[in-house]
Design an enzyme around this catalytic site. Structure first.
Site, short mmCIF file in Angstrom:
data_model
loop_
_atom_site.label_atom_id
_atom_site.label_comp_id
_atom_site.label_asym_id
_atom_site.label_seq_id
_atom_site.Cartn_x
_atom_site.Cartn_y
_atom_site.Cartn_z
N THR A 220 -6.58 -1.26 3.92
CA THR A 220 -6.11 -2.52 3.33
C THR A 220 -6.81 -3.75 3.92
O THR A 220 -7.47 -4.50 3.20
CB THR A 220 -4.59 -2.65 3.54
OG1 THR A 220 -4.31 -2.46 4.93
CG2 THR A 220 -3.84 -1.59 2.73
N ASP B 245 -15.13 2.17 11.88
CA ASP B 245 -13.76 1.74 12.16
C ASP B 245 -13.22 2.75 13.16
O ASP B 245 -12.84 3.87 12.81
CB ASP B 245 -12.93 1.73 10.88
CG ASP B 245 -11.51 1.21 11.11
OD1 ASP B 245 -11.05 1.25 12.28
OD2 ASP B 245 -10.86 0.79 10.15
N LYS C 134 -3.62 1.10 18.01
CA LYS C 134 -3.41 2.51 17.62
C LYS C 134 -3.78 3.41 18.81
O LYS C 134 -3.03 3.49 19.76
CB LYS C 134 -4.22 2.84 16.37
CG LYS C 134 -4.30 1.74 15.31
CD LYS C 134 -2.99 1.45 14.61
CE LYS C 134 -3.01 0.28 13.63
NZ LYS C 134 -4.10 0.03 12.76
N PHE D 43 1.85 -5.44 -0.15
CA PHE D 43 2.84 -4.48 0.35
C PHE D 43 3.66 -5.04 1.50
O PHE D 43 4.80 -4.63 1.70
CB PHE D 43 2.15 -3.17 0.78
CG PHE D 43 1.11 -3.35 1.84
CD1 PHE D 43 -0.19 -3.70 1.50
CD2 PHE D 43 1.42 -3.15 3.18
CE1 PHE D 43 -1.16 -3.88 2.48
CE2 PHE D 43 0.46 -3.31 4.17
CZ PHE D 43 -0.84 -3.68 3.82
C1 LIG Z 1 -4.49 -0.94 11.64
C2 LIG Z 1 -5.84 -0.71 11.13
C3 LIG Z 1 -6.75 -1.76 11.00
C4 LIG Z 1 -6.38 -3.22 11.25
O1 LIG Z 1 -6.03 -3.45 12.54
P1 LIG Z 1 -4.88 -4.50 12.99
O2 LIG Z 1 -4.86 -4.36 14.46
O3 LIG Z 1 -3.61 -4.08 12.32
O4 LIG Z 1 -5.31 -5.86 12.54
C5 LIG Z 1 -8.03 -1.43 10.57
N1 LIG Z 1 -8.38 -0.18 10.26
C6 LIG Z 1 -7.51 0.84 10.35
C7 LIG Z 1 -7.94 2.23 9.99
C8 LIG Z 1 -6.21 0.62 10.77
O5 LIG Z 1 -5.34 1.63 10.82
#
Ligand SMILES: *Cc1c(COP(=O)(O)O)cnc(C)c1O
Length: 469
Positions: free
Chosen positions: A137, A227, A270, A461
């Site tokens: 997103t 990412d 995460k 969302f």
């Molecule tokens: C959460 C997330 C992001 C964005 O990071 P934030 O710390 O929420 O701004 C980008 N890529 C993935 C795969 C994510 O899960």
């Protein structure tokens, strides 16, 4: 009905594992009653993002910033060097990124989307395409706001919730070739690779795939950015599933994976076991200079990027903890434990079970609902009503609208995500969650779906509101 498998390890023909930590401090949970939940859900417009956390019993909204820090991380918080410039904690963080991810130049940001913003503005020229292995997103939105055109190049089976692939996060190189033939190398900003792929159910990318991507990018003079938000979880899947990696530590696999890419952005909320933080890191010095210059406009000086010194210290320690094999085994083992209970009861879900969450398949859960009645949003609402468990929609609401046509994106996957925070809940909580999903599944036939009554312009969302049909 099958019995709950109390000894998960025995099912797999081995002794059970347990978490490589014990609990030193606890946070009491609020137990709610059904009438309270009915009121809370109505006030929240049937959107679990709009619930107050005091009305939630077990919070599976996200694994983002919700992990439990270790005593070492909390001790690190006391060592915050809150100098405006040149904080000691920045250098600890830089050292951790270089050591575990292998990139040369680090720019810290307040969280992942801050890094996405900087990188997108720097490396996308308006009108260029950005091929990615399924969208995320915030990632796609920043790419589009920088003038990029997102194109999905993930393997087809990623869109099939029942396909049994080991690496359903892989990029389909034939799709990249087709894009290249259409727009040429100059028309491609970079390849945007996510590992694991959140929206595909936390599915991993293989080492063979990232190696092939590196070769493809070198052949055509295209950059490859990662990412890295859940790249440690991805490394665990490679260790488990890919030939030649069974005896390599997760940390070594992570570093090899990153070595095939030109740079990465990260939501440290995460994998890295912190409540806030992110970064972008690259190998190319001129690009780093641009990012470092831009961060002072949008986030803060390049040695803190919107974070306190203590946050950077907790992140540096969290990174080192996150790459431990025993941590990863219990992290993913817990997700699988929950998934295995649901599988035994025939609950439809995305398979194989991915890294950070169980994704219930709302299409098969509620076959009577059209996608326009928001099946996944409905399922999240029903689950909350049943037990106070908070899940999240990952379907048509999250997909938003096509900026060119204004119509809904209609993703094939219509999922409700039960996201497991790291080191927070116990196996008994997993039992309670599974039993609640089962109760909602048993009552599935009387459910009629939702109507959207308020739609925000960006990332709808988060704030959209609904009414029961
Ligand atoms: C959460 C997330 C992001 C964005 O990071 P934030 O710390 O929420 O701004 C980008 N890529 C993935 C795969 C994510 O899960």
């Amino acid at each position: 009905m099958t019995d709950t498998p109390r000894t998960f390890g025995q099912q797999l023909g081995r002794r059970s594992w347990a978490e490589p930590w014990k609990i030193k401090m606890v946070e009491p949970l609020v137990m709610t009653e059904r009438p309270d939940r009915e009121r809370a859900l109505r006030e929240a417009g049937h959107n679990t993002f709009l619930l107050r956390s005091r009305d939630v019993y077990i919070d599976l909204l996200t694994d983002s910033g919700t992990s439990a820090m270790s005593d070492r991380q909390w001790a690190g918080m006391m060592l915050g060097d809150e100098a405006y410039a040149g904080s000691e904690n920045f250098f600890h963080l830089e050292d951790a990124i270089q050591r575990y991810y292998g990139y040369r130049h680090l720019v810290p940001t307040h969280q992942g989307r801050g890094a996405e913003h900087l990188l997108s503005r720097t490396v996308i020229r308006p009108g260029q395409y950005v091929p990615g292995n399924m969208y995320f997103t915030t990632t796609r939105l920043h790419q589009e706001m920088a003038g990029g055109i997102f194109t999905d190049v993930i393997v087809d089976e990623a869109h099939d919730p029942t396909h049994p692939g080991d690496f359903k996060g892989n990029v389909d190189l034939a799709k990249l070739d087709a894009l290249l033939a259409r727009v040429g190398a100059a028309g491609i900003a970079y390849v945007s690779l996510a590992a694991t792929v959140n929206m595909a159910g936390g599915q991993p990318v293989s080492m063979a795939n990232v190696r092939a991507l590196r070769a493809w990018c070198d052949r055509h003079g295209v950059k490859l950015y990662l990412d890295a938000t859940r790249a440690v979880e991805n490394a665990f899947f490679i260790q488990e599933r890919e030939a030649g990696y069974a005896d390599r530590p997760v940390a070594a696999i992570l570093k090899e994976f990153c070595s095939y890419t030109d740079g990465a952005w990260m939501s440290a909320k995460k994998d890295s076991l912190v409540n806030i933080g992110g970064w972008v890191a690259v190998n190319d010095f001129p690009l780093f200079e641009e990012l470092r210059n831009l961060v002072v406009v949008f986030e803060g000086l390049h040695t803190y990027g919107g974070l306190a010194g203590r946050d950077m210290e907790a992140m540096a320690i969290g990174i080192a903890e996150s790459v431990q094999d025993a941590h990863m085994r219990s992290r993913i083992g817990q997700v699988r434990y929950l998934g295995s209970l649901l599988q035994q009861w025939g609950i439809p879900m995305m398979e194989p079970i991915g890294g950070h969450a169980i994704f219930l398949d709302a299409r098969r859960f509620y076959p009577q609902l059209a996608q326009d009645a928001f099946p996944a949003q409905t399922l999240a609402a029903e689950l909350y009503l049943d037990s106070g468990i908070r899940a999240m929609e990952r379907g048509i609401v999250s997909a938003g609208r096509d900026p060119r046509t204004g119509d809904h994106h209609r993703p094939q996957l219509e999922l409700t995500r039960l996201t497991i925070p790291r080191r927070v809940y116990t196996q008994a909580h997993m039992d309670v969650i599974a039993e609640s999903v089962k109760a909602v599944y048993d009552a599935r036939e009387r459910v009629r779906g939702l109507r959207m009554t308020y739609e925000p312009k960006y990332l709808r969302f988060f704030q959209a509101r609904f009414e029961a049909l």
